[in-house]
Design a protein around this motif. Structure first.
Motif, PDB file in Angstrom:
ATOM      1  N   GLY A   8      80.161 -60.893 -61.488  1.00 10.76           N
ATOM      2  CA  GLY A   8      81.436 -61.606 -61.587  1.00 10.76           C
ATOM      3  C   GLY A   8      81.246 -63.025 -62.073  1.00 10.76           C
ATOM      4  O   GLY A   8      82.004 -63.515 -62.918  1.00 10.76           O
ATOM      5  N   TYR A   9      80.215 -63.692 -61.559  1.00  7.80           N
ATOM      6  CA  TYR A   9      79.901 -65.064 -61.994  1.00  7.80           C
ATOM      7  C   TYR A   9      79.585 -65.092 -63.488  1.00  7.80           C
ATOM      8  O   TYR A   9      80.095 -65.935 -64.232  1.00  7.80           O
ATOM      9  CB  TYR A   9      78.698 -65.611 -61.214  1.00  7.80           C
ATOM     10  CG  TYR A   9      79.056 -66.279 -59.907  1.00  7.80           C
ATOM     11  CD1 TYR A   9      79.389 -67.635 -59.856  1.00  7.80           C
ATOM     12  CD2 TYR A   9      79.060 -65.564 -58.716  1.00  7.80           C
ATOM     13  CE1 TYR A   9      79.722 -68.260 -58.654  1.00  7.80           C
ATOM     14  CE2 TYR A   9      79.392 -66.181 -57.503  1.00  7.80           C
ATOM     15  CZ  TYR A   9      79.720 -67.524 -57.487  1.00  7.80           C
ATOM     16  OH  TYR A   9      80.049 -68.132 -56.300  1.00  7.80           O
ATOM     17  N   ASP A  10      78.728 -64.157 -63.920  1.00 10.67           N
ATOM     18  CA  ASP A  10      78.307 -64.118 -65.327  1.00 10.67           C
ATOM     19  C   ASP A  10      79.484 -63.852 -66.264  1.00 10.67           C
ATOM     20  O   ASP A  10      79.652 -64.536 -67.276  1.00 10.67           O
ATOM     21  CB  ASP A  10      77.244 -63.029 -65.539  1.00 10.67           C
ATOM     22  CG  ASP A  10      75.935 -63.353 -64.829  1.00 10.67           C
ATOM     23  OD1 ASP A  10      75.733 -64.536 -64.498  1.00 10.67           O
ATOM     24  OD2 ASP A  10      75.143 -62.426 -64.604  1.00 10.67           O
ATOM     25  N   MET A  11      80.295 -62.854 -65.927  1.00 15.70           N
ATOM     26  CA  MET A  11      81.414 -62.471 -66.791  1.00 15.70           C
ATOM     27  C   MET A  11      82.513 -63.536 -66.795  1.00 15.70           C
ATOM     28  O   MET A  11      83.234 -63.677 -67.789  1.00 15.70           O
ATOM     29  CB  MET A  11      81.984 -61.111 -66.368  1.00 15.70           C
ATOM     30  CG  MET A  11      81.053 -59.932 -66.649  1.00 15.70           C
ATOM     31  SD  MET A  11      80.654 -59.728 -68.414  1.00 15.70           S
ATOM     32  CE  MET A  11      78.936 -60.238 -68.442  1.00 15.70           C
ATOM     33  N   SER A  12      82.638 -64.279 -65.719  1.00 14.84           N
ATOM     34  CA  SER A  12      83.663 -65.332 -65.652  1.00 14.84           C
ATOM     35  C   SER A  12      83.459 -66.380 -66.744  1.00 14.84           C
ATOM     36  O   SER A  12      84.420 -66.918 -67.309  1.00 14.84           O
ATOM     37  CB  SER A  12      83.649 -66.006 -64.274  1.00 14.84           C
ATOM     38  OG  SER A  12      84.040 -65.098 -63.263  1.00 14.84           O
ATOM     39  N   THR A  13      82.187 -66.671 -67.045  1.00 16.11           N
ATOM     40  CA  THR A  13      81.869 -67.635 -68.106  1.00 16.11           C
ATOM     41  C   THR A  13      82.457 -67.166 -69.434  1.00 16.11           C
ATOM     42  O   THR A  13      83.084 -67.951 -70.171  1.00 16.11           O
ATOM     43  CB  THR A  13      80.344 -67.795 -68.251  1.00 16.11           C
ATOM     44  OG1 THR A  13      79.826 -68.283 -67.024  1.00 16.11           O
ATOM     45  CG2 THR A  13      79.981 -68.750 -69.375  1.00 16.11           C
ATOM     46  N   PHE A  14      82.281 -65.884 -69.739  1.00 16.16           N
ATOM     47  CA  PHE A  14      82.767 -65.352 -71.015  1.00 16.16           C
ATOM     48  C   PHE A  14      84.287 -65.219 -71.032  1.00 16.16           C
ATOM     49  O   PHE A  14      84.911 -65.361 -72.083  1.00 16.16           O
ATOM     50  CB  PHE A  14      82.073 -64.023 -71.319  1.00 16.16           C
ATOM     51  CG  PHE A  14      80.593 -64.187 -71.538  1.00 16.16           C
ATOM     52  CD1 PHE A  14      80.122 -64.850 -72.663  1.00 16.16           C
ATOM     53  CD2 PHE A  14      79.677 -63.732 -70.598  1.00 16.16           C
ATOM     54  CE1 PHE A  14      78.761 -65.044 -72.866  1.00 16.16           C
ATOM     55  CE2 PHE A  14      78.315 -63.922 -70.790  1.00 16.16           C
ATOM     56  CZ  PHE A  14      77.856 -64.580 -71.927  1.00 16.16           C
ATOM     57  N   ILE A  15      84.871 -64.967 -69.872  1.00  8.97           N
ATOM     58  CA  ILE A  15      86.335 -64.918 -69.779  1.00  8.97           C
ATOM     59  C   ILE A  15      86.927 -66.281 -70.110  1.00  8.97           C
ATOM     60  O   ILE A  15      87.911 -66.385 -70.855  1.00  8.97           O
ATOM     61  CB  ILE A  15      86.767 -64.452 -68.363  1.00  8.97           C
ATOM     62  CG1 ILE A  15      86.583 -62.932 -68.257  1.00  8.97           C
ATOM     63  CG2 ILE A  15      88.211 -64.847 -68.051  1.00  8.97           C
ATOM     64  CD1 ILE A  15      86.737 -62.376 -66.856  1.00  8.97           C
ATOM     65  N   ARG A  16      86.330 -67.333 -69.588  1.00  7.60           N
ATOM     66  CA  ARG A  16      86.832 -68.686 -69.868  1.00  7.60           C
ATOM     67  C   ARG A  16      86.732 -68.993 -71.364  1.00  7.60           C
ATOM     68  O   ARG A  16      87.667 -69.542 -71.960  1.00  7.60           O
ATOM     69  CB  ARG A  16      86.048 -69.727 -69.043  1.00  7.60           C
ATOM     70  CG  ARG A  16      86.277 -69.620 -67.540  1.00  7.60           C
ATOM     71  CD  ARG A  16      85.737 -70.834 -66.806  1.00  7.60           C
ATOM     72  NE  ARG A  16      84.295 -70.962 -66.879  1.00  7.60           N
ATOM     73  CZ  ARG A  16      83.433 -70.424 -66.017  1.00  7.60           C
ATOM     74  NH1 ARG A  16      83.875 -69.697 -64.995  1.00  7.60           N
ATOM     75  NH2 ARG A  16      82.123 -70.608 -66.162  1.00  7.60           N
ATOM     76  N   ARG A  17      85.618 -68.615 -71.977  1.00  2.00           N
ATOM     77  CA  ARG A  17      85.429 -68.870 -73.418  1.00  2.00           C
ATOM     78  C   ARG A  17      86.382 -68.019 -74.262  1.00  2.00           C
ATOM     79  O   ARG A  17      86.956 -68.497 -75.247  1.00  2.00           O
ATOM     80  CB  ARG A  17      83.978 -68.571 -73.813  1.00  2.00           C
ATOM     81  CG  ARG A  17      82.962 -69.514 -73.193  1.00  2.00           C
ATOM     82  CD  ARG A  17      81.543 -69.046 -73.461  1.00  2.00           C
ATOM     83  NE  ARG A  17      80.551 -69.877 -72.794  1.00  2.00           N
ATOM     84  CZ  ARG A  17      79.267 -69.569 -72.718  1.00  2.00           C
ATOM     85  NH1 ARG A  17      78.816 -68.458 -73.281  1.00  2.00           N
ATOM     86  NH2 ARG A  17      78.423 -70.362 -72.088  1.00  2.00           N
TER      87      ARG A  17
END
Length: 289
Positions: free
Chosen positions: A113-122
C-alpha cells in the motif's frame, strides 16, 4: 486482497436499487480485486458517454467518490477508469471540472500500500495536468490529427508558443510517474503503465510536429517569439533523453519494439544556428554571448 469484497457488492447493489447502471458499472470497474478494470465495464462506461440520456458529470462524480476510498486498489482503478474515459469517452474531459486532490494519499495497510500510494499520487498529478491542458487548448493533444496536415504542424505562431509549454508540462507530469520494472509487480500498476505509454506515443508525435512547425517558422518570427521558441526547443532536447528512458522501460516490460518510436537525435549545429539568429536580432556580436 483478491476478489470482490462485501463492500464492493453492497456498493454495486445500492446503485442497482436506484436504477443507475452507469454508477453500478463504475463500482464494478473499481473493486478491491487486484486486477485491471474489466474491459466489459470500461466499454459500458465509454458507451454511456455517447448517450444523450446519460448524466456524464454524475459519472465523473461517482468516480471521484471512488477516488476517496482508503484502499490503494480502488483508488488506482478509479484513476485508470477515469483515464480510459478521458482517452476514449465522448467529451469526458469537458465534463471534468474537479481536479483530483491526492497529494497526501497514503494506504497504510501494508508495505504494498505504501509503495503503490507513491504512484497513485504521481498518476493523479498527470491526469490533472491532462485535464488542465484540455482546458487551456480546448482539445486533447492525444486526439488531434498528426502529421503534415495535423493541428500542431499547421498551428499559428501565437497558438504554437502557447500550446508547446502546455504540452511540455503534460509530458513532464507523465515522465514524473518514474516507474521501474521492479515496481510493476501487479496487474493494476501494469495497466496504468500501458495507458501512460500509449499517451506518451501520441504526445511525442504531437511534440515532434510542434517542433517541426516551430523550426520552419523560427527565422520569420519576431525577436520576442524567437526567444520563447529557443527556450521551447532547448526544453525539447532535454526531454527527449527522458522520453527515451521511458521507452526503454516499456521495452523491458515486454512491449513490442515495433510499437516503440525510434527517437532521432537533432544535430547540435541546429541549436547553434537558432542561438546565432536570436543574437543577431538582439544586436549581439558573437563575442557578446
Amino acid at each position: 486482497m483478491s476478489g470482490q469484497t462485501l463492500t464492493d457488492r453492497i456498493a454495486a447493489a445500492q446503485y442497482t436499487l436506484t436504477g443507475s447502471d452507469v454508477c453500478r458499472a463504475v463500482c464494478k470497474a473499481t473493486t478491491h480485486e487486484q486486477t485491471a478494470p474489466k474491459k466489459k465495464h470500461l466499454e459500458c462506461l465509454i458507451q454511456a458517454t455517447q448517450e444523450t440520456t446519460v448524466n456524464v458529470p454524475q459519472m465523473a462524480d461517482t468516480l471521484l467518490e471512488r477516488v476517496g476510498n482508503a484502499s490503494w486498489v480502488v483508488v488506482f482503478k478509479a484513476l485508470i477508469t477515469t483515464h480510459h474515459l478521458m482517452v476514449h469517452g465522448n467529451e469526458f474531459l469537458a465534463s471534468r471540472n474537479t481536479l483530483f486532490n491526492l497529494s497526501n494519499f497514503l494506504d497504510k495497510t501494508g508495505s504494498h500500500g505504501y509503495d503503490m500510494s507513491t504512484f497513485i499520487r504521481r498518476y493523479s498529478r498527470y491526469l490533472n495536468e491532462k485535464a488542465f491542458a484540455y482546458r487551456q487548448m480546448s482539445f486533447d493533444f492525444g486526439r488531434i490529427k498528426k502529421g503534415a496536415e495535423g493541428a500542431m504542424r499547421t498551428m499559428s505562431v501565437e497558438k504554437l508558443l502557447k500550446g508547446m509549454p502546455t504540452m511540455q508540462s503534460q509530458i513532464d507530469a507523465l515522465l514524473e510517474f518514474d516507474v521501474h520494472p521492479k515496481d510493476m509487480n501487479n496487474p493494476v500498476i501494469n495497466c496504468c503503465f500501458l495507458m501512460l505509454f500509449k499517451d506518451l506515443i501520441k504526445l511525442y508525435a504531437c511534440y515532434n510536429d510542434g517542433i517541426i512547425n516551430l523550426l520552419e517558422k523560427f527565422f520569420q518570427m519576431k525577436r520576442s517569439q524567437c526567444k520563447d521558441g529557443l527556450e521551447i526547443y532547448k526544453r525539447f532536447l532535454t526531454r527527449m533523453t527522458r522520453v527515451s528512458e521511458f521507452f526503454k522501460i516499456a521495452e523491458q516490460m515486454g512491449i513490442d519494439k515495433n510499437d516503440i518510436p525510434e527517437l532521432t537525435q537533432a544535430p547540435e549545429s541546429l541549436l547553434g544556428s537558432l542561438e546565432t539568429h536570436l543574437n543577431t536580432l538582439e544586436g549581439k556580436k558573437p563575442e557578446d554571448k
